[in-house]
Design a protein around this motif. Structure first.
Motif, PDB file in Angstrom:
ATOM      1  N   MET A 109      63.576  78.244 -29.737  1.00 31.18           N
ATOM      2  CA  MET A 109      64.581  77.792 -30.701  1.00 31.18           C
ATOM      3  C   MET A 109      65.276  79.031 -31.249  1.00 31.18           C
ATOM      4  SD  MET A 109      65.370  74.827 -32.115  1.00 31.18           S
ATOM      5  CE  MET A 109      66.414  74.282 -33.432  1.00 31.18           C
ATOM      6  N   LEU A 110      66.620  79.023 -31.190  1.00 29.99           N
ATOM      7  CA  LEU A 110      67.399  80.181 -31.628  1.00 29.99           C
ATOM      8  C   LEU A 110      68.501  79.795 -32.599  1.00 29.99           C
ATOM      9  CD1 LEU A 110      68.025  81.885 -28.150  1.00 29.99           C
ATOM     10  CD2 LEU A 110      66.359  82.612 -29.864  1.00 29.99           C
ATOM     11  N   ASP A 143      65.630  89.468 -34.256  1.00 24.55           N
ATOM     12  CA  ASP A 143      66.874  89.411 -33.486  1.00 24.55           C
ATOM     13  C   ASP A 143      66.573  89.938 -32.091  1.00 24.55           C
ATOM     14  OD1 ASP A 143      69.392  89.566 -32.379  1.00 24.55           O
ATOM     15  OD2 ASP A 143      70.170  91.009 -33.838  1.00 24.55           O
ATOM     16  N   ILE A 144      66.651  89.062 -31.093  1.00 26.29           N
ATOM     17  CA  ILE A 144      66.367  89.459 -29.716  1.00 26.29           C
ATOM     18  C   ILE A 144      67.654  89.560 -28.900  1.00 26.29           C
ATOM     19  CG2 ILE A 144      64.008  88.577 -29.728  1.00 26.29           C
ATOM     20  CD1 ILE A 144      65.038  86.058 -28.322  1.00 26.29           C
ATOM     21  N   GLY A 145      68.776  89.607 -29.615  1.00 26.73           N
ATOM     22  CA  GLY A 145      70.081  89.663 -28.957  1.00 26.73           C
ATOM     23  C   GLY A 145      70.488  91.077 -28.593  1.00 26.73           C
ATOM     24  N   LYS A 198      73.743  88.084 -31.918  1.00 26.08           N
ATOM     25  CA  LYS A 198      72.433  88.077 -32.578  1.00 26.08           C
ATOM     26  C   LYS A 198      71.741  86.777 -32.216  1.00 26.08           C
ATOM     27  CE  LYS A 198      73.879  90.981 -36.366  1.00 26.08           C
ATOM     28  NZ  LYS A 198      74.085  91.138 -37.797  1.00 26.08           N
ATOM     29  N   LEU A 199      70.538  86.904 -31.702  1.00 24.54           N
ATOM     30  CA  LEU A 199      69.736  85.738 -31.329  1.00 24.54           C
ATOM     31  C   LEU A 199      68.464  85.774 -32.165  1.00 24.54           C
ATOM     32  CD1 LEU A 199      70.069  86.032 -27.435  1.00 24.54           C
ATOM     33  CD2 LEU A 199      71.441  84.623 -28.981  1.00 24.54           C
ATOM     34  N   PHE A 200      68.424  84.966 -33.220  1.00 21.46           N
ATOM     35  CA  PHE A 200      67.279  84.938 -34.120  1.00 21.46           C
ATOM     36  C   PHE A 200      66.269  83.911 -33.617  1.00 21.46           C
ATOM     37  CE2 PHE A 200      70.892  86.401 -36.650  1.00 21.46           C
ATOM     38  CZ  PHE A 200      70.387  87.616 -37.130  1.00 21.46           C
ATOM     39  N   LEU A 201      65.108  84.400 -33.204  1.00 20.94           N
ATOM     40  CA  LEU A 201      64.067  83.557 -32.626  1.00 20.94           C
ATOM     41  C   LEU A 201      63.252  82.883 -33.718  1.00 20.94           C
ATOM     42  CD1 LEU A 201      62.426  82.569 -30.177  1.00 20.94           C
ATOM     43  CD2 LEU A 201      61.082  84.673 -30.363  1.00 20.94           C
ATOM     44  N   ILE A 202      63.236  81.562 -33.706  1.00 23.49           N
ATOM     45  CA  ILE A 202      62.451  80.771 -34.653  1.00 23.49           C
ATOM     46  C   ILE A 202      61.107  80.462 -33.994  1.00 23.49           C
ATOM     47  CG2 ILE A 202      62.357  78.642 -36.013  1.00 23.49           C
ATOM     48  CD1 ILE A 202      65.503  78.612 -35.709  1.00 23.49           C
ATOM     49  N   GLY A 203      60.036  80.768 -34.686  1.00 20.49           N
ATOM     50  CA  GLY A 203      58.708  80.502 -34.133  1.00 20.49           C
ATOM     51  C   GLY A 203      58.097  81.699 -33.443  1.00 20.49           C
TER      52      GLY A 203
END
Length: 187
Positions: free
Chosen positions: A105-106, A83-85, A90-95
């Motif tokens: 991609m979030l 989670d980079i939010g 909440k911003l869940f970073l994919i990759g």
């Protein structure tokens, strides 16, 4: 580890074809093939001659740690999406951890009343996304619209933009940002 397996891994690690290694070592292509298939066990002098084509000493050959190349998994569990939010978003970073990534991609989750901040965002690239749950107010430059589940957006990320959840339920977006191949990823 058998000589056959070790030779194949060394050859591949140095990006050599069987033919190229044979040419460099001054042996026939079939010699390399037969060794790698474990159909022939080379003498020490023959193996030394083959390794001169890499180049690698016998000591290095038998002691060098040659792990099978590990291919990164293309799949990410929930636990592998940091989670980079910030507060309420909440911003869940994919990759996460993918090298040379040019797409961010979030999975974005906005609690009721949450937003991306008072200041408008702006960064290099393009942004695209779709609302999968709830409603989100999106402002891009001087245009504002409330997007509902199933609706989406696409814009140049250099334009000032902001996301806000004005609704009473949690909103969720799946988004992607594309940056120039020469620029670092935005997250």
């Amino acid at each position: 580890m058998e000589v056959s397996t070790r030779l194949k891994l060394v050859r591949e690690k140095h990006a050599l074809s069987q033919r190229e290694l044979a040419k460099r070592a001054g042996v026939t292509n079939s010699t390399i093939s037969l060794i790698e298939q474990n159909r022939v066990s080379p003498s020490i002098s023959s193996l030394k001659k083959v390794l001169d084509g890499v180049p690698m000493s016998l000591a290095e050959f038998f002691t060098f740690d040659i792990a099978e190349p590990v291919r990164p998994s293309p799949f990410f569990d929930k636990e592998q999406m940091p989670d980079i939010g910030g507060e309420g978003v909440k911003l869940f970073l994919i990759g996460h951890g993918v090298q040379n990534r040019h797409i961010t991609m979030l999975r974005e989750v906005y609690e009721p009343g949450a937003d991306t901040g008072a200041e408008m965002l702006s960064h290099v690239g393009q942004e695209v996304g779709t609302v999968v749950r709830g409603e989100i107010e999106l402002t891009v430059d001087e245009q504002t619209r409330v997007l509902k589940a199933g609706e989406g957006y696409y814009f140049e990320s250099t334009l000032p933009h902001r996301f806000r959840n004005l609704g009473k339920e949690t909103a969720e977006i799946i988004s992607a940002s594309l940056v120039s191949p020469n620029a670092p990823p935005s997250f």
